[in-house]
Design an enzyme around this catalytic site. Structure first.
Site, PDB file in Angstrom:
ATOM      1  N   HIS A  41       5.382  -4.189  -4.490  1.00 49.07           N
ATOM      2  CA  HIS A  41       4.701  -2.933  -4.802  1.00 49.07           C
ATOM      3  C   HIS A  41       4.928  -2.450  -6.233  1.00 49.07           C
ATOM      4  O   HIS A  41       4.953  -1.247  -6.504  1.00 49.07           O
ATOM      5  CB  HIS A  41       5.121  -1.833  -3.815  1.00 49.07           C
ATOM      6  CG  HIS A  41       4.030  -0.842  -3.521  1.00 49.07           C
ATOM      7  ND1 HIS A  41       3.843   0.306  -4.261  1.00 49.07           N
ATOM      8  CD2 HIS A  41       3.080  -0.820  -2.569  1.00 49.07           C
ATOM      9  CE1 HIS A  41       2.829   1.001  -3.765  1.00 49.07           C
ATOM     10  NE2 HIS A  41       2.340   0.334  -2.726  1.00 49.07           N
TER      11      HIS A  41
ATOM     12  N   ASP B 136      -2.322  -0.555   4.083  1.00 48.76           N
ATOM     13  CA  ASP B 136      -1.438  -1.058   3.031  1.00 48.76           C
ATOM     14  C   ASP B 136       0.037  -0.864   3.380  1.00 48.76           C
ATOM     15  O   ASP B 136       0.399  -0.040   4.221  1.00 48.76           O
ATOM     16  CB  ASP B 136      -1.700  -0.320   1.716  1.00 48.76           C
ATOM     17  CG  ASP B 136      -3.027  -0.661   1.081  1.00 48.76           C
ATOM     18  OD1 ASP B 136      -3.820  -1.375   1.717  1.00 48.76           O
ATOM     19  OD2 ASP B 136      -3.275  -0.199  -0.056  1.00 48.76           O
TER      20      ASP B 136
ATOM     21  N   HIS C 197      -2.389   3.607   5.561  1.00 50.09           N
ATOM     22  CA  HIS C 197      -1.109   2.909   5.459  1.00 50.09           C
ATOM     23  C   HIS C 197      -0.480   2.829   6.844  1.00 50.09           C
ATOM     24  O   HIS C 197      -0.309   3.865   7.513  1.00 50.09           O
ATOM     25  CB  HIS C 197      -0.169   3.639   4.491  1.00 50.09           C
ATOM     26  CG  HIS C 197      -0.722   3.754   3.104  1.00 50.09           C
ATOM     27  ND1 HIS C 197      -1.661   4.707   2.761  1.00 50.09           N
ATOM     28  CD2 HIS C 197      -0.492   3.017   1.981  1.00 50.09           C
ATOM     29  CE1 HIS C 197      -1.985   4.558   1.482  1.00 50.09           C
ATOM     30  NE2 HIS C 197      -1.296   3.547   0.979  1.00 50.09           N
TER      31      HIS C 197
ATOM     32  N   HIS D  80      -0.850  -7.642  -1.045  1.00 49.40           N
ATOM     33  CA  HIS D  80      -0.553  -6.347  -1.688  1.00 49.40           C
ATOM     34  C   HIS D  80       0.643  -6.481  -2.632  1.00 49.40           C
ATOM     35  O   HIS D  80       1.329  -5.497  -2.903  1.00 49.40           O
ATOM     36  CB  HIS D  80      -0.285  -5.295  -0.617  1.00 49.40           C
ATOM     37  CG  HIS D  80      -0.390  -3.870  -1.089  1.00 49.40           C
ATOM     38  ND1 HIS D  80      -1.371  -3.428  -1.952  1.00 49.40           N
ATOM     39  CD2 HIS D  80       0.368  -2.777  -0.815  1.00 49.40           C
ATOM     40  CE1 HIS D  80      -1.221  -2.131  -2.169  1.00 49.40           C
ATOM     41  NE2 HIS D  80      -0.168  -1.719  -1.502  1.00 49.40           N
TER      42      HIS D  80
END
Length: 518
Positions: free
Chosen positions: A386, A332, A472, A382
């Site tokens: 964010h 991510d 990540h 994604h």
């Protein structure tokens, strides 16, 4: 912000002055041929609202981009204390990049000092950015902060400028002698549009709104107009959103400082953005030096011509996860400066993976995203920047997802309906966005431990056939851990696959945490 914003607004809320609309029957523009004396009241400026029912808004649209710009990220994926801070590092703009870095670090430190993790009402800090000016040697960057402290959120902005040798803020564009006048005009414009403003107190003392409050975000158009974007709660109630006040050039010219005139001249010139970048002074997000020559403002890069996936990972059609012990590695928050190195190790090991990318980062690193597809990786959504989807309206959530989907398609020539909500947080309405929601059952917590050994241990401790492992690609410790994780999984008999290989055809609106039997 429990201390900073709550105290500031708490004092103000009792003293909002209701607008006297009839007292402001003034034209919104002027035909004067000479500059207005900045100390003399002039026509009420134009004002527009970007407010939403919740009072939260996004940044004004901007398609400006700067070649060679890098992004530094500080991401805390704790679902009980949500932190996402992204800031630009611009070639040839060491002072500007440093000023933004100092401001962003202070904002994150203050937020972490004000709040503790709260699973019931998680505090959230989200800092993003955009280019607002890129002409001649002048680069302007808008930083947007969304901060939620448990009751409601606040959106605020701050603009920084640099020309390669000097750095200043939006407020610095206005001469000190003109700031009281511009404050009066902004408040008059806000009031004339029907918004209450913070006026004089009950004993006749001046109102609490200051010029500094309203001048954190000041930009100049090619026509010479000064545009003031107001923070929520700065000049009108929080529910009014981020109001935008435009002061016509004929009035604005007399208000500008020397720095303001410098910015106005650069914007008016229409020249391409260019600063000298010595080979030893081109910053990167990691603080190292790279590159040489000048930096140029460009529109977002054209999409590369789609190319067939490179040899390496096994094609999806040849993997039967109903028979094999399949595991999906997922990453991510990228792409970032470390993603290329991670791709090197994955391709070398013949290990496919799925990357849940931020739309903003796709725009900055289109070459890395295109390489993912060529290497047989899967690129998935994604969101744009964010944000916690639980706190957004349906329209805002759709924008977060759709903008990212469009950027992925533009860059790769492929599309996706796989989406991972930031922090794994979503609302019932999120399931109506036409996306399959992909969560995980193995959390390495690499964002917290920042240790290759701990990340590896957590990845292997509870993994089983059908698992989805969360990592990540923006952390060096994660990139360091991946070769060992891949080798250990293979040694245990696991087959590494992408999310489409693991799950097959997915259903929009359905939530997946792993592959179940069958």
């Amino acid at each position: 912000m429990r201390g900073r914003f709550a105290m500031r607004v708490g004092v103000r809320v009792r003293r909002w002055v209701l607008p006297l609309v009839g007292a402001f029957l003034i034209t919104s523009c002027t035909t004067a041929s000479t500059p207005t004396d900045p100390t003399t009241p002039g026509p009420t400026p134009r004002v527009s609202s970007t407010d939403a029912p919740t009072g939260t808004t996004g940044m004004p649209p901007s398609e400006l981009a700067v070649a060679g710009i890098a992004v530094a990220q500080s991401m805390g994926d704790d679902p009980a204390l949500k932190v996402s801070v992204r800031r630009p590092v611009a070639p040839g703009q060491v002072g500007l990049s440093s000023a933004i870095a100092g401001w962003a670090t202070s904002a994150e430190s203050a937020f972490r000092g004000d709040y503790v993790a709260n699973p019931e009402a998680p505090p959230e800090l989200n800092v993003g950015w955009q280019v607002v000016t890129a002409s001649g040697p002048v680069l302007g960057i808008r930083m947007e902060t969304f901060e939620f402290g448990g009751a409601s959120g606040q959106t605020s902005h701050r603009v920084f400028y640099g020309d390669g040798s000097d750095t200043w803020t939006g407020a610095d564009l206005i001469a000190e002698s003109a700031r009281a006048s511009i404050l009066a005009r902004v408040l008059a414009a806000v009031s004339a549009q029907g918004h209450p403003t913070l006026g004089p107190g009950p004993s006749g003392e001046p109102g609490e709104t200051t010029a500094q409050d309203v001048l954190s975000d000041v930009t100049i158009t090619a026509a010479g107009d000064v545009v003031v974007l107001l923070d929520q709660g700065a000049a009108a109630p929080h529910s009014s959103g981020n109001l935008r006040v435009t002061i016509p050039s004929a009035d604005a010219v007399g208000m500008l400082s020397e720095r303001g005139r410098r910015v106005a001249q650069a914007v008016r010139s229409g020249l391409p953005y260019a600063v000298s970048v010595p080979s030893s002074a081109a910053p990167t997000a990691g603080g190292s030096s790279a590159g040489s020559g000048g930096s140029t403002a460009t529109p977002p890069p054209a999409p590369p011509t789609p190319t067939p996936p490179a040899s390496g990972p096994v094609p999806a059609a040849s993997v039967d996860c109903a028979v094999l012990k399949c595991v999906a590695l997922t990453f991510d928050d990228g792409p970032g400066p470390l993603t290329g190195r991670l791709l090197d190790s994955l391709v070398s090991a013949g290990a496919p993976a799925t990357f849940f990318v931020l739309g903003q980062n796709v725009r900055i690193h289109p070459d890395v995203v295109a390489r993912m597809v060529r290497s047989g990786m899967v690129v998935a959504n994604h969101t744009w920047d964010h944000r916690d989807l639980k706190r957004l309206t349906l329209e805002e959530s759709r924008s977060e997802v759709d903008r990212t989907a469009a950027e992925i398609t533009r860059v790769t020539g492929t599309s996706t309906i796989l989406m991972r909500p930031p922090y794994g947080s979503y609302a019932p309405q999120t399931t109506t966005l036409g996306q399959s929601i992909i969560l995980w059952d193995v959390d390495t917590e690499d964002w917290k431990n920042r240790s290759a050994a701990v990340t590896t241990s957590r990845a292997l401790a509870t993994v089983r056939s059908g698992s989805i492992i969360l990592m990540h690609d923006i952390h060096a410790s994660t990139v360091e851990a991946v070769p060992g994780i891949v080798a250990a999984l293979k040694a245990r008999g696991f087959t590494l696959v992408t999310i489409p290989q693991l799950l097959g055809s997915t259903t929009p609106g359905k939530v997946y945490t792993r592959r179940t039997a069958g």
